[in-house]
Design an enzyme around this catalytic site. Structure first.
Site, PDB file in Angstrom:
ATOM      1  N   ASP A 474       0.934  -1.094   0.000  1.00 15.93           N
ATOM      2  CA  ASP A 474       0.064   0.302  -0.015  1.00 15.93           C
ATOM      3  C   ASP A 474       0.933   1.218  -0.022  1.00 15.93           C
ATOM      4  O   ASP A 474       0.682   2.350  -0.753  1.00 15.93           O
ATOM      5  CB  ASP A 474      -0.709   0.019   1.470  1.00 15.93           C
ATOM      6  CG  ASP A 474      -2.503  -0.561   1.576  1.00 15.93           C
ATOM      7  OD1 ASP A 474      -2.673  -1.397   0.105  1.00 15.93           O
ATOM      8  OD2 ASP A 474      -2.687  -1.276   2.385  1.00 15.93           O
TER       9      ASP A 474
HETATM   10  O1  CEZ Z   1      -2.327  -2.426   5.038  1.00 16.00           O
HETATM   11  C1  CEZ Z   1      -2.614  -3.677   4.469  1.00 16.00           C
HETATM   12  C2  CEZ Z   1      -3.062  -4.077   3.948  1.00 16.00           C
HETATM   13  O2  CEZ Z   1      -4.390  -4.218   4.509  1.00 16.00           O
HETATM   14  O3  CEZ Z   1      -1.043  -3.522   4.126  1.00 16.00           O
HETATM   15  C3  CEZ Z   1      -0.196  -5.130   3.521  1.00 16.00           C
HETATM   16  C4  CEZ Z   1      -1.525  -5.068   1.862  1.00 16.00           C
HETATM   17  O4  CEZ Z   1      -0.864  -5.771   0.847  1.00 16.00           O
HETATM   18  C5  CEZ Z   1      -3.031  -4.800   3.013  1.00 16.00           C
HETATM   19  O5  CEZ Z   1      -3.529  -5.296   1.568  1.00 16.00           O
HETATM   20  C6  CEZ Z   1       0.981  -4.190   3.001  1.00 16.00           C
HETATM   21  O6  CEZ Z   1       1.361  -3.344   2.520  1.00 16.00           O
HETATM   22  O7  CEZ Z   1      -1.928   2.001   4.740  1.00 16.00           O
HETATM   23  C7  CEZ Z   1      -0.613   1.821   5.458  1.00 16.00           C
HETATM   24  O8  CEZ Z   1       0.500   1.971   5.530  1.00 16.00           O
HETATM   25  C8  CEZ Z   1      -1.136   0.704   6.229  1.00 16.00           C
HETATM   26  O9  CEZ Z   1      -0.120  -0.057   6.767  1.00 16.00           O
HETATM   27  C9  CEZ Z   1      -1.542  -0.506   5.187  1.00 16.00           C
HETATM   28  O10 CEZ Z   1      -0.845  -0.697   4.101  1.00 16.00           O
HETATM   29  C10 CEZ Z   1      -1.642  -2.129   6.093  1.00 16.00           C
HETATM   30  C11 CEZ Z   1      -1.847  -1.647   7.477  1.00 16.00           C
HETATM   31  O11 CEZ Z   1      -1.507  -2.641   8.171  1.00 16.00           O
HETATM   32  C12 CEZ Z   1      -3.653  -2.217   7.534  1.00 16.00           C
HETATM   33  O12 CEZ Z   1      -3.950  -2.928   9.160  1.00 16.00           O
END
Ligand code: CEZ
Length: 790
Positions: A474
């Site tokens: 993300d």
């Molecule tokens: O969210 C996860 C996502 O739900 O991060 C993963 C992604 O593949 C998942 O779909 C890797 O990026 O936006 C942020 O910076 C957050 O850190 C999110 O990327 C992350 C959170 O840990 C969700 O709780």
């Protein structure tokens, strides 16, 4: 200090200070509560968006659950103060807010119940939390036992925080006829258009007592007085002042005065949760505490049954008893939680939704099937998948789902393949579904063909997939926002998706199409090897300015795990490359707590990579042991038969068994968190710390690692392929596998007489290791002989 109870039903922690953030969670169809061992709680219910009934003491911004959740003195929680009326001494259970070191302490996490037993100076307090199956409320039991030899005079005060409900309107009072503390508020809003939405909210918080309290206090400031939360002044009085809260922060505190003979016990029961109005609270009271059947106990039993429905499809017995316990009890529970609640959001990220239901394929395939169809009904007719799947008519795409990511299509064949392996239900491919922007319904296989074509087209002249503002990662939001940057991982994952889809096409009578996808996979792999192989490992991507990153000349972010694992899955990495990249991973990414997502962690913003580089080094995507990514890598290792590295890394996903390891991680082995801190080589002091976030796409992949890899009992179209990959230090294991209504008992043993794996069903050798024609209701015995060594 921690252990599984003898019946294995509970996992217990015997100190409130050793792992101060240790926690467990309960959920139902409407809510979730994350309970910390010291009494702090984070609870949310859906209306339809997540909302709170026990708030922080100040205004909270709406956000998703935070990693390494910090706790503080006034953090929302559920506590019981206990006062000895004869000597005025006070302690609190489970530990906060008074923090008295009690004579004994136990925090026990069960599948459907969380229980504390705290004994101090002859008084035993037992607290238990459970939920009903559907209503958003907490079922609490508080039992007080005089375990001393004398008669005791006690005051016991359940203290449930309500917190700062609203800057517009908040109050609270005790209502005699409901035998409840009822706190009222109006969810703050400013646009008149929102009034329609908020007017039906459950803006009240109640604490219903089964037995009338001696007294109560609803005004938090009055309760605390000058003593503060750790030594509340209100406890100095014989009885609480029966105060209310009028645009003051409310609290739900009750007092029970009692005289207990030696050995005598009393149990009190409470309901804590949100409600729309007093009528609803009265109904709730009637349902759980009404005359007639014991509704409270019935709800606890029903909830227990509900949780136990989420059983896994495999029971194992191996030389590693801690692993057995986790795999047999806790892992399926965490998969089930994801599949049942969709992480308590109304717009799960598409990749999360698909992977969560990949996991559900093992537990409740019907739910997985329906979810895949829901996702596909939101696909565009040009094949593109949206960033989030909308699950409620009033929901909209929020937060991260407003940022365009390019990876969502790859998850379709990958997640569906698990469903097909598990169920053999190829009829799903013929199911007709419309599109978000076209009413014309087409079969699922056409939807996925379109998704694959979308991936083929969303590429640059080199044949590499654009990343736009993110892929699986993300926060990798600035590699390609100008429209040129590409994702190495996504290109590799696309090649793998083509292959998985080609297999499905072969199995469903489309061999021609399968050949085309295989050819596309090969071309893609060739492009990957041409542009992304860095000599010892694969690069992560190429920026808008044509800079390759995740390569040896980078000081930070030199190597990323995802392209390495997926290149083994896609076949881009031949034997020589595989050996090299595995070596690089061992040297640069492996730590005692698992394999890091990237290393070295970024210590400063890299504007051509994005906000991932701004996260604290070693946290989350910036080089933590991000378990989701680690699970991909382990899955890939099993896929290519690298069982030693695979098992070593798999085992590191669980805290323990050593005490030091559990203490460093700070978490009990009852769930896999989304990360353990990384940057092991930069910041060893904090490495290993759990995020305590139990929302993670890791768990279905770990189950796949176990089923397809370690124990080798993966479904195929017409049977089950038996091919265990035990680590060399295990000489035996047994697996009971439920599969399409049949039961399989697999006994795995090393045998010096064999030179390769031999599989016998009812004594007969299966030449290809595949057991076919299994009938529902039947039990099959399979013996596997493994050669000695690897
Ligand atoms: O969210 C996860 C996502 O739900 O991060 C993963 C992604 O593949 C998942 O779909 C890797 O990026 O936006 C942020 O910076 C957050 O850190 C999110 O990327 C992350 C959170 O840990 C969700 O709780």
């Amino acid at each position: 200090m921690f252990r599984a109870t003898e019946d294995q039903d509970f996992y217990e922690l015997l100190s409130p200070t050793l792992l101060p953030k240790a926690s467990g969670f309960l959920w139902n169809e409407m809510m979730m509560v994350h309970m910390n061992c010291r009494g702090y709680a984070v609870a949310q219910f859906m209306q339809p968006e997540p909302a709170k009934y026990s708030h922080a003491p100040n205004l909270e911004a709406k956000t998703f659950m935070q990693p390494e959740q910090p706790y503080y003195a006034h953090h929302p929680g559920r506590f019981v103060f206990v006062k000895d009326e004869e000597n005025e001494s006070v302690f609190s259970a489970p530990y906060e807010p008074v923090r008295v070191k009690t004579d004994s302490y136990s925090f026990a996490l069960g599948q459907s119940r969380i229980v504390w037993k705290v004994e101090h100076q002859g008084v035993l307090i037992e607290m238990s939390l459970s939920l009903p199956k559907e209503d958003p409320l907490e079922l609490w039991r508080v039992k007080v036992t005089n375990v001393s030899q004398q008669k005791r005079k006690l005051s016991v005060y359940p203290y449930f925080t309500v917190g700062y409900m609203s800057w517009m309107n908040q109050s609270g009072e005790y209502l005699e006829d409901l035998q409840a503390i009822v706190c009222s508020s109006v969810t703050p809003y400013q646009k008149y258009q929102d009034y329609d939405k908020i007017k039906n909210f459950r803006d009240k918080t109640f604490l219903i007592a089964e037995q009338a309290p001696t007294s109560w206090e609803v005004n938090q400031e009055a309760f605390e007085g000058e003593g503060g939360i750790t030594c509340p002044s209100a406890l100095e009085q014989t009885e609480l002042a029966k105060g209310d809260a009028r645009y003051e922060t409310p609290v739900a505190a009750m007092q029970y005065r009692m005289e207990l003979a030696a050995g005598e016990a009393r149990e009190y029961r409470f309901l804590f949760g949100p409600a729309r109005d007093e009528r609803e609270i009265a109904q709730i009271r009637e349902t759980y505490f009404g005359s007639g059947e014991d509704g409270f106990a019935a709800a606890e039993r029903e909830y227990d049954r509900y949780i136990r429905e989420g059983r896994g499809c495999m029971t194992i017995s191996t030389p590693d008893k801690d692993l057995d316990l986790f795999v047999n009890r806790w892992l399926p529970r965490q998969i089930y939680y994801h599949g049942q609640t969709n992480r308590l959001t109304t717009d799960p990220q598409t990749r999360n939704y698909l992977q969560d239901h990949m996991g559900m394929s093992y537990l409740k395939p019907q739910v997985a099937r329906a979810s895949f169809l829901t996702a596909l009904s939101q696909q565009k007719a040009n094949g593109a998948m949206p960033d989030g799947i909308v699950l409620h008519p009033d929901a909209e795409l929020k937060y991260i789902n407003q940022v365009p990511h390019t990876d969502h299509c790859v998850w379709l064949p990958i997640c569906l393949s698990t469903y097909l392996d598990e169920t053999g239900d190829y009829s799903i491919l013929e199911e007709k579904v419309a599109y978000a922007d076209s009413k014309q319904a087409e079969p699922v296989y056409v939807h996925i063909d379109k998704a694959m074509r979308w991936l083929m087209n969303d590429r640059d002249e080199r044949g590499l997939n654009y990343i736009n503002q993110g892929d699986w990662c993300d926060p990798m939001n600035m590699v390609g926002y100008k429209g040129k940057g590409v994702s190495g991982w996504l290109t590799i994952a696309t090649a793998y998706a083509f292959q998985v889809w080609a297999d499905i096409c072969d199995n469903s009578g489309r061999p021609e199409v399968a050949r085309e996808y295989r050819a596309s996979a090969e071309e893609t792999n060739a492009a990957v090897n041409r542009y992304l192989w860095d000599g010892e490992w694969y690069a992560r991507g190429i920026t808008d300015d044509n800079i390759v990153f995740g390569v040896s000349k980078d000081q930070e972010g030199r190597i990323f795990i995802n392209p390495q694992g997926w290149s083994m899955l896609s076949g881009a990495a031949d034997d020589e490359k595989r050996e090299k990249l595995m070596q690089a991973v061992r040297e640069q990414l492996e730590t005692p707590y698992g394999v890091e997502k990237l290393a070295p962690s970024y210590t400063a913003m890299r504007e051509d990579v994005g906000r991932v580089t701004q996260k604290h080094p070693g946290s989350a995507e910036n080089g933590a042991v991000y378990n989701h990514a680690a699970a991909f890598y382990i899955y890939a290792l099993y896929a290519v038969g690298e069982q030693e590295d695979a098992f070593r890394l798999l085992r590191k996903m669980l805290p323990g068994p050593d005490v030091e390891d559990i203490v460093q991680r700070g978490q009990l082995p009852v769930f896999i968190p989304n990360y353990y801190r990384g940057a092991y080589r930069q910041f060893p002091r904090t490495a290993g710390r759990s995020s305590h976030l139990f929302n993670t796409g890791t768990v279905p992949w770990v189950y796949r690692c176990l089923i397809d890899g370690l124990f080798g009992v993966q479904g195929t179209k017409d049977g089950i392929r038996v091919n265990p990959q035990l680590p060399s230090h295990w000489n035996e294991a047994t697996v009971t596998r439920e599969f399409r209504g049949a039961t399989l008992h697999v006994e795995i043993l090393r045998d010096a007489a064999v030179s390769q794996t031999e599989v016998y069903a009812e004594g007969e050798l299966l030449p290809d290791g595949v057991l076919r024609n299994m009938q529902p209701g039947q039990t099959y015995r399979v013996q596997v002989k493994l050669r000695v060594g690897v």
